[in-house]
Design an enzyme around this catalytic site. Sequence first.
Site, short mmCIF file in Angstrom:
data_model
loop_
_atom_site.label_atom_id
_atom_site.label_comp_id
_atom_site.label_asym_id
_atom_site.label_seq_id
_atom_site.Cartn_x
_atom_site.Cartn_y
_atom_site.Cartn_z
N GLU A 44 47.89 52.79 23.56
CA GLU A 44 48.45 53.32 24.81
C GLU A 44 49.92 53.62 24.57
O GLU A 44 50.65 52.81 23.98
CB GLU A 44 48.30 52.31 25.94
CG GLU A 44 48.96 52.71 27.25
CD GLU A 44 48.73 51.70 28.37
OE1 GLU A 44 47.68 51.02 28.34
OE2 GLU A 44 49.59 51.60 29.27
N GLU A 88 57.42 54.87 32.89
CA GLU A 88 56.99 54.06 34.03
C GLU A 88 58.23 53.68 34.82
O GLU A 88 59.27 53.36 34.24
CB GLU A 88 56.28 52.79 33.59
CG GLU A 88 54.95 53.00 32.90
CD GLU A 88 54.30 51.68 32.55
OE1 GLU A 88 53.40 51.25 33.30
OE2 GLU A 88 54.69 51.07 31.54
#
Length: 422
Positions: free
Chosen positions: A168, A173
């Site tokens: 990932e 974010e």
Amino acid sequence: MAVHRARRWSLGGLALLLATGAAGGVLFTATGPAANRAHAASAVQTWSDEFDGAAGSAPDSAKWTLETGGSGNGNHELQYYTKSADNVALDGDGHLVITARKNGDSGLQCWNGTCQYTSARLNTARTFTQAYGRFEARIKVPRGQGVWPAFWMLGDDLGSAGWPNSGEIDVMENIGKEPGTVHGTIHGPGYSGAGGIGAAYTLPNGKAFADDFHVFAVDWSPTAITWSVDGQTYETRKPSDVNGNKWVYDHPFFVILNLAVGGDWPGGPDSGTSLPQSMTVDYVRVTAADTGKPAAGTGAVKGVGGMCVDVAGASGADGTPIQLHNCNGADAQKWTVGADGTVRALGKCLDVRAASTENGAPVQLYGCNGTKAQAWNLTSAGDLTNTGSGKCLDAKDNSSADGTRLQIWTCAGTANQKWTLG
């Protein structure tokens, strides 16, 4: 970095990916060295979405899959992901808008009971994956305690390897309680969830990311992943950084955009959180370094069966169809692939009729006007991609016959979509 869990794949999304993988041959994959800024001149765009379309319309289904459900995604998130235009739609001004709202539908059930919020999450697992290159998006994030926007990627072997073995890459974010900070993180075997490896970037002078658009990017090569915000590098991770664990960033990944509400890391909304809140995406673009074939030059453009791209009837009139023809060296077959993205012959440009993004839209000769319908990239893999639609120049019906008309079609890597210049 802050301790947080990874944004895991939902059960519905995992089933989708498994079904996609079983179909075989549907994912367009490009590989090659990273396209970093120092080598931008040698980079070619392999995929993009500029989110042009009518206000209220859905994102392009030829590029994106919308996920649904309220599983919590391994993080105890509080939203239910929907396909509703109330949660995900184009705004008519060249943006994708993902909106988190309070839920008024008692029929929507989440892991913890009736869902409190709705939002949206979309991915390119069925339509586009790539190993290495530059992945970037220009995004304006929402604000408020409990909101959690992200631009990230998962490995295309998720269905077989599972998470976190598939890898990932979190490009960006943000959590609402940190309005001026974003995080870039990798998750893999032995360094996932709260043990993910990453760093944070904070805007100067107390500014908030929700106040304006910012460009978030990773430049990814076989030996490193580098994160940047607005062109400012703030983190690089290499195989030596994973503490003897496996470096799993050696295969294609797909792109995800989503806006979560609540969860273990951001916590839930509070009395100061104003909803609805929106994540606004101006564009997503992916490039890969050209590893051989020149992306600019002048000459014949040859395709399936060794046939040449030709202006029908050698006419310079606007709207003249483009076809395959036996190569003859005529001016109607002399094309200039320019660094400006145009492909020209007879003083005019290769153009997608009516600026269409639909499969089967014909290409034509038209006066050069600088629009996205006339923007092309010839990749090292031999794809001639129209950047306005994200689709490839295609010989209709897989034909190599003299007079076969050319069109755009979803890139599939097939012989009728391969082209050489010179």
